[in-house]
Structures are given as C-alpha cells and as structure tokens.
Design a protein around this motif. Structure first.
Motif, PDB file in Angstrom:
ATOM      1  N   UNK A   1       0.800  -1.225   0.000  1.00  0.00           N
ATOM      2  CA  UNK A   1       0.000   0.000   0.000  1.00  0.00           C
ATOM      3  C   UNK A   1       0.833   1.274   0.000  1.00  0.00           C
ATOM      4  N   UNK A   2       2.150   1.146   0.051  1.00  0.00           N
ATOM      5  CA  UNK A   2       3.016   2.323   0.123  1.00  0.00           C
ATOM      6  C   UNK A   2       4.167   2.168  -0.869  1.00  0.00           C
ATOM      7  N   UNK A   3       5.092   3.124  -0.808  1.00  0.00           N
ATOM      8  CA  UNK A   3       6.256   3.070  -1.690  1.00  0.00           C
ATOM      9  C   UNK A   3       7.452   2.387  -1.033  1.00  0.00           C
ATOM     10  N   UNK A   4       7.218   1.633   0.032  1.00  0.00           N
ATOM     11  CA  UNK A   4       8.307   0.860   0.613  1.00  0.00           C
ATOM     12  C   UNK A   4       8.824  -0.153  -0.412  1.00  0.00           C
ATOM     13  N   UNK A   5      10.114  -0.403  -0.381  1.00  0.00           N
ATOM     14  CA  UNK A   5      10.764  -1.285  -1.347  1.00  0.00           C
ATOM     15  C   UNK A   5      10.658  -2.738  -0.896  1.00  0.00           C
TER      16      UNK A   5
END
Length: 214
Positions: free
Chosen positions: A58-62
């Motif tokens: 749901x986020x831009x975490x890698x």
C-alpha cells in the motif's frame, strides 16, 4: 469451571494506535507519508509477516528490503507495545473470573517480543495459565492449533473471546463457542462474523460466559 481463552489485540488491549504509530515510524524513516489508523486496521490480525507485506503493497516501501523493513518495524512495534492501554472494564472482568476459579488463557498472533512487552507493562506475567504467541508454534490463527494448544494446557476446552473474523474462524475450526467483543479492531460488520454471543462492555462478559456454560 470452563476455561476461557482470550485474543489480545483489539480484545483486551486497545493496541491499534500503537501499531499505527509503529508503522508510521517506519514510513517516516523511509521519507514516506503516514497512513491513517483505519487503513492500518486492515493489516492487523495475521501476524507481522502479512502486516509488513500489506504495508509494502500500500506504500512506496521497497519490497526488496522486506527483511530489513520487518526488523525495523518490529523494533518500533515492541517499543509501542510497552504502554498499550486496556479496554475499559478488562481488569475488573479478569479479576472476577479469576476469583471464581476460571482458568484463563491467551491465544494471539502477536509476536512473542511485543507480547512480552505488553505483559510486562501490565504486570500480567502470571495472569494467564497458558499463553501462545504468534511465533510459539509453526501455525497461527485461524488455524485451530494454537487455540487448541492453549486449551490443552488449561486442562480442557472452553470458550474463546476475540474481536475479529480471524478469531471467529479460529473458534469455529477448533469447535468451541466464540464470544465477540464488538469494540475491537473489527473491519467487517458484526453479522458477518460467526459468534455465539457478542458484547461491547466487559462488565457483561461474566454473565455471558455463565449462560454459555449453561
């Protein structure tokens, strides 16, 4: 007397705020915007691995840094767990049940590290006769094995008390009655969760258990 086993997050402790703070601390370290608490509620219940996978999705975490991100989240999670508040009436309800000689157990998907922090913070090291964390066994809820393990250690099957569809499914798979706390981390309507009784005030729980014991 019939043993009673409880879920922890969203049932006995009002932990969603702390879990959200832990998730958002991780996002802040990565220079990313916070996610709202209601969104974090949808990540909770299946353990830390599914939690971090949903947060990454749901986020831009890698996703390539998953292992490191999980380790950092767990650091924040454990710190946030130390000051988790109880829901109103929980302490009194547990005291009433223990005074009546009811064997109490705990079955949660919360990992052992944060769980220990919660129990230490509440002074609950000897509250429960049997405790299973999310990483105690090879399987987690909704598999019935953790719940059945707790009941076995308490000396017999009884009632499970929780707040989520996962808890309801676990009780159903274990073949035990399920009592639903309606004020927890619930993301679906009450009627969509199989249950034998429901309550929103812990003062009502002992009477519900008496009726189920019949």
């Amino acid at each position: 007397m019939t043993p009673v086993v409880f879920d922890l997050d969203g049932t006995l402790i009002d932990s969603l705020g702390g879990i959200a703070r832990a998730a958002n601390a991780l996002l802040a370290e990565q220079g990313l915007a916070a996610v709202p608490e209601r969104q974090v509620a949808g990540y909770v219940g299946h353990g830390e691995h599914i939690f971090i996978d949903r947060l990454i999705a749901d986020t831009a975490l890698d996703a390539g840094d998953r292992a490191a991100l999980l380790a950092r989240f767990m650091t924040h999670y454990k710190a946030a767990s130390r000051n988790t508040p109880l829901f109103p009436g929980v302490a009194e309800a547990l005291a009433r049940l223990k005074a009546r000689g009811v064997a109490l157990g705990l079955c949660t998907n919360k990992p052992g590290g944060p769980l220990a922090a919660v129990l230490d913070g509440l002074g609950w090291q000897s509250m429960f006769g049997a405790v299973v964390a999310g990483d105690t066994l090879a399987r987690r809820k909704p598999d019935p094995a953790p719940l059945l393990h707790v009941f076995d250690r308490l000396g017999g099957r009884g009632v499970y008390v929780g707040d989520s569809p996962i808890d309801g499914a676990t009780a159903q798979a274990a073949g035990v009655p399920f009592v639903l706390f309606t004020q927890g981390i619930r993301t679906v309507p009450v009627q969509d969760i199989a249950h034998d009784a429901a309550f929103d005030d812990f003062a009502d729980l002992p009477g519900i258990l008496d009726r189920l014991a019949g």
